[in-house]
Scaffold this motif. Structure first.
Motif, PDB file in Angstrom:
ATOM      1  N   SER A   1      19.370  27.404   2.594  1.00 58.58           N
ATOM      2  CA  SER A   1      18.543  26.263   2.216  1.00 58.58           C
ATOM      3  C   SER A   1      18.545  26.104   0.705  1.00 58.58           C
ATOM      4  N   MET A   2      18.439  24.852   0.275  1.00 62.41           N
ATOM      5  CA  MET A   2      18.333  24.515  -1.141  1.00 62.41           C
ATOM      6  C   MET A   2      17.126  23.598  -1.309  1.00 62.41           C
ATOM      7  N   LYS A   3      16.738  23.307  -2.543  1.00 58.40           N
ATOM      8  CA  LYS A   3      15.504  22.528  -2.727  1.00 58.40           C
ATOM      9  C   LYS A   3      15.595  21.643  -3.956  1.00 58.40           C
ATOM     10  N   LEU A   4      15.221  20.378  -3.755  1.00 64.36           N
ATOM     11  CA  LEU A   4      14.918  19.464  -4.842  1.00 64.36           C
ATOM     12  C   LEU A   4      13.414  19.248  -4.872  1.00 64.36           C
ATOM     13  N   GLY A   5      12.897  18.750  -6.006  1.00 62.86           N
ATOM     14  CA  GLY A   5      11.459  18.784  -6.223  1.00 62.86           C
ATOM     15  C   GLY A   5      10.651  17.784  -5.441  1.00 62.86           C
ATOM     16  N   THR A   6      11.246  16.619  -5.111  1.00 63.22           N
ATOM     17  CA  THR A   6      10.479  15.559  -4.467  1.00 63.22           C
ATOM     18  C   THR A   6      11.308  14.892  -3.379  1.00 63.22           C
ATOM     19  N   GLN A   7      10.798  13.806  -2.839  1.00 60.88           N
ATOM     20  CA  GLN A   7      11.421  13.144  -1.690  1.00 60.88           C
ATOM     21  C   GLN A   7      12.880  12.794  -1.969  1.00 60.88           C
ATOM     22  N   SER A   8      13.750  13.195  -1.050  1.00 58.63           N
ATOM     23  CA  SER A   8      15.196  13.000  -1.178  1.00 58.63           C
ATOM     24  C   SER A   8      15.737  12.528   0.169  1.00 58.63           C
ATOM     25  N   GLU A   9      16.910  11.879   0.130  1.00 60.21           N
ATOM     26  CA  GLU A   9      17.473  11.400   1.387  1.00 60.21           C
ATOM     27  C   GLU A   9      18.995  11.329   1.353  1.00 60.21           C
ATOM     28  N   GLY A  10      19.563  10.378   0.615  1.00 64.12           N
ATOM     29  CA  GLY A  10      20.989  10.126   0.669  1.00 64.12           C
ATOM     30  C   GLY A  10      21.820  11.313   0.217  1.00 64.12           C
ATOM     31  N   CYS A  11      22.924  11.568   0.937  1.00 66.57           N
ATOM     32  CA  CYS A  11      23.819  12.651   0.536  1.00 66.57           C
ATOM     33  C   CYS A  11      25.225  12.366   1.038  1.00 66.57           C
ATOM     34  N   VAL A  12      26.205  13.013   0.388  1.00 65.42           N
ATOM     35  CA  VAL A  12      27.593  12.959   0.808  1.00 65.42           C
ATOM     36  C   VAL A  12      28.267  14.206   0.279  1.00 65.42           C
ATOM     37  N   VAL A  13      29.270  14.709   1.016  1.00 64.79           N
ATOM     38  CA  VAL A  13      30.021  15.880   0.579  1.00 64.79           C
ATOM     39  C   VAL A  13      31.477  15.489   0.382  1.00 64.79           C
ATOM     40  N   ASP A  14      32.050  15.951  -0.710  1.00 69.54           N
ATOM     41  CA  ASP A  14      33.461  15.752  -0.992  1.00 69.54           C
ATOM     42  C   ASP A  14      34.239  16.865  -0.295  1.00 69.54           C
ATOM     43  N   ASP A  15      34.946  16.522   0.785  1.00 70.13           N
ATOM     44  CA  ASP A  15      35.680  17.538   1.550  1.00 70.13           C
ATOM     45  C   ASP A  15      36.735  18.229   0.700  1.00 70.13           C
ATOM     46  N   ARG A  16      37.257  17.560  -0.309  1.00 70.84           N
ATOM     47  CA  ARG A  16      38.323  18.129  -1.150  1.00 70.84           C
ATOM     48  C   ARG A  16      37.795  19.251  -2.041  1.00 70.84           C
ATOM     49  N   THR A  17      36.665  18.998  -2.672  1.00 73.45           N
ATOM     50  CA  THR A  17      36.165  19.893  -3.724  1.00 73.45           C
ATOM     51  C   THR A  17      35.005  20.770  -3.279  1.00 73.45           C
ATOM     52  N   GLY A  18      34.420  20.472  -2.106  1.00 74.67           N
ATOM     53  CA  GLY A  18      33.264  21.241  -1.669  1.00 74.67           C
ATOM     54  C   GLY A  18      32.048  21.016  -2.543  1.00 74.67           C
ATOM     55  N   ILE A  19      31.837  19.775  -3.007  1.00 75.41           N
ATOM     56  CA  ILE A  19      30.659  19.426  -3.793  1.00 75.41           C
ATOM     57  C   ILE A  19      29.759  18.526  -2.956  1.00 75.41           C
TER      58      ILE A  19
ATOM     59  N   LEU B   1      20.533  11.539  -9.239  1.00 78.09           N
ATOM     60  CA  LEU B   1      21.605  12.143  -8.448  1.00 78.09           C
ATOM     61  C   LEU B   1      21.876  13.558  -8.912  1.00 78.09           C
ATOM     62  N   TRP B   2      22.016  14.473  -7.946  1.00 75.58           N
ATOM     63  CA  TRP B   2      22.295  15.885  -8.194  1.00 75.58           C
ATOM     64  C   TRP B   2      23.567  16.293  -7.442  1.00 75.58           C
ATOM     65  N   LYS B   3      24.135  17.425  -7.865  1.00 75.00           N
ATOM     66  CA  LYS B   3      25.214  18.008  -7.080  1.00 75.00           C
ATOM     67  C   LYS B   3      24.973  19.497  -6.891  1.00 75.00           C
ATOM     68  N   PHE B   4      25.467  20.005  -5.744  1.00 72.20           N
ATOM     69  CA  PHE B   4      25.400  21.415  -5.379  1.00 72.20           C
ATOM     70  C   PHE B   4      26.794  21.890  -4.992  1.00 72.20           C
ATOM     71  N   ASP B   5      27.001  23.196  -5.065  1.00 74.46           N
ATOM     72  CA  ASP B   5      28.150  23.827  -4.422  1.00 74.46           C
ATOM     73  C   ASP B   5      27.878  23.822  -2.924  1.00 74.46           C
ATOM     74  N   ALA B   6      28.786  23.226  -2.143  1.00 75.84           N
ATOM     75  CA  ALA B   6      28.562  23.123  -0.698  1.00 75.84           C
ATOM     76  C   ALA B   6      28.881  24.403   0.056  1.00 75.84           C
ATOM     77  N   ALA B   7      29.546  25.365  -0.564  1.00 73.83           N
ATOM     78  CA  ALA B   7      29.917  26.601   0.132  1.00 73.83           C
ATOM     79  C   ALA B   7      28.671  27.346   0.595  1.00 73.83           C
ATOM     80  N   PRO B   8      28.676  27.890   1.815  1.00 76.28           N
ATOM     81  CA  PRO B   8      27.478  28.556   2.328  1.00 76.28           C
ATOM     82  C   PRO B   8      27.055  29.765   1.507  1.00 76.28           C
ATOM     83  N   ASP B   9      27.990  30.359   0.744  1.00 74.95           N
ATOM     84  CA  ASP B   9      27.629  31.467  -0.131  1.00 74.95           C
ATOM     85  C   ASP B   9      27.564  31.039  -1.594  1.00 74.95           C
ATOM     86  N   GLY B  10      27.526  29.717  -1.831  1.00 71.87           N
ATOM     87  CA  GLY B  10      27.507  29.203  -3.196  1.00 71.87           C
ATOM     88  C   GLY B  10      26.115  29.215  -3.794  1.00 71.87           C
TER      89      GLY B  10
END
Length: 343
Positions: free
Chosen positions: A188-206, A216-225
């Protein structure tokens, strides 16, 4: 979409979280080429689209769109509804072609139980153009809101990201190797307030996530990231006028292309060039042969040939004000957006 929001440059009384809106940056204009049939439900109902491209016959591609009060629609590229699957509380939707017996997997955030987040899975039968229910995955405590899928390039492992309304993001490993698909929350990850829209770049894992009042924020999509987000763009009233809502990608090469965010507060869309996510411009969908678009929630973009109307790619957006009819989805030529912004 928030119940209390900033409209244009006015600060609405009684909205405690609202901030004064600064003047947005110059904004280009495009027009929709087509639109879908309106959803049957009144008020705020249509929410988020996904696109399946028929590689063999591009003009026979399909659009999936949620009505968060009634169910999930399948439309053809002329905007005609070809099927409807009742399900009263589906919100965001995404899809991936996973092959095997399933083929095209469609996943949606399910809000039927506001205390228990769920993910609904369907198979898109591309021959009959219908959705076949597969399973409902229980995710965790809280209200499911946004969601997106990631198919990891290295091994084709499939993950779903469920964005809860309070800003928590649960990553679910989806197992399709059994008769009934199953899922397990791997972090699990956390942003501070209400969030909704998301997309993952299959190429880069972002993973890109929109925090409505923040940006807009970005995370490492890897489960151990790492679970620490990196800020990309602020909802400061210039590039993005809050709410920051839907997020979509236009990938190019190994890590290039664009990420697009719905700037709901002023009915526009902000565009950032990858991989650095540098701001390059913004645009609106104004009145033409098809009426313009306001207060967009979900958006989706897919590149490639979709036939003569969309030969370079298809951009689909939810239209929050389609009066006198109920809400629907608008279809825009990606080539026109690129011309308008000089991309």
């Amino acid at each position: 979409m928030r119940d209390c929001r900033v409209l244009s440059v006015l600060l609405l009384a009684g909205c405690a979280s609202a901030q004064p809106v600064m003047s947005p940056l110059p904004t280009a204009s495009v027009m929709a080429k087509l639109e879908t049939q309106p959803v049957a439900t009144m008020e705020d109902a249509a929410d988020d689209p996904a696109i399946w491209r028929n590689a063999a016959y591009p003009a026979q591609s399909l659009i999936i769109g949620t009505d968060k009060r009634a169910g999930i629609h399948v439309y053809d590229l002329q905007g005609r509804q070809v099927s409807f699957t009742p399900s009263p509380r589906l919100n965001n939707v995404d899809l991936r072609d996973v092959g095997g017996s399933i083929g095209v997997l469609v996943a949606a955030s399910d809000r039927q139980d506001l205390a228990q987040a769920q993910m609904a899975l369907f198979r898109l039968d591309t021959a009959t153009r219908t959705l076949v229910p597969l399973a409902t995955l229980f995710v965790g405590a809280g209200e499911a809101y946004g969601m997106c899928l990631w198919q990891r390039a290295s091994d084709k492992a499939l993950f779903g990201f469920v964005v809860l309304k309070d800003g928590r993001i649960d990553q679910v490993a989806i197992d399709l190797n059994t008769a009934i698909p199953s899922g397990k929350v791997v972090r699990s990850m956390k942003l501070g307030t209400q969030s909704e829209g998301c997309v993952v770049d299959d190429r880069t894992g972002i993973l890109y996530v929109a925090e409505e009042d923040v940006g807009l924020w970005k995370f490492d999509a890897a489960p151990d990231g790492a679970t620490v987000p990196m800020a990309i763009a602020k909802a400061d009233g210039k590039e993005i006028v809050m709410d920051a809502e839907g997020v979509a990608l236009a990938p190019s090469g190994t890590d290039g292309g664009y990420v697009i965010v719905s700037s709901q507060g002023d009915n526009a869309y902000a565009v950032y060039k990858l991989p650095e996510a540098n701001y390059v411009g913004r645009f609106r969908i104004n009145d033409g042969a098809i009426d313009g678009v306001q207060e967009t929630d979900g958006i989706e973009l897919m590149l490639g040939d979709f036939g003569p109307d969309f030969s370079d790619g298809l951009f689909v957006v939810q239209d929050g004000d389609n009066r006198p009819a109920t809400q629907n989805f608008k279809l825009v030529d990606w080539a026109e957006i690129k011309r308008a912004l000089g991309l």
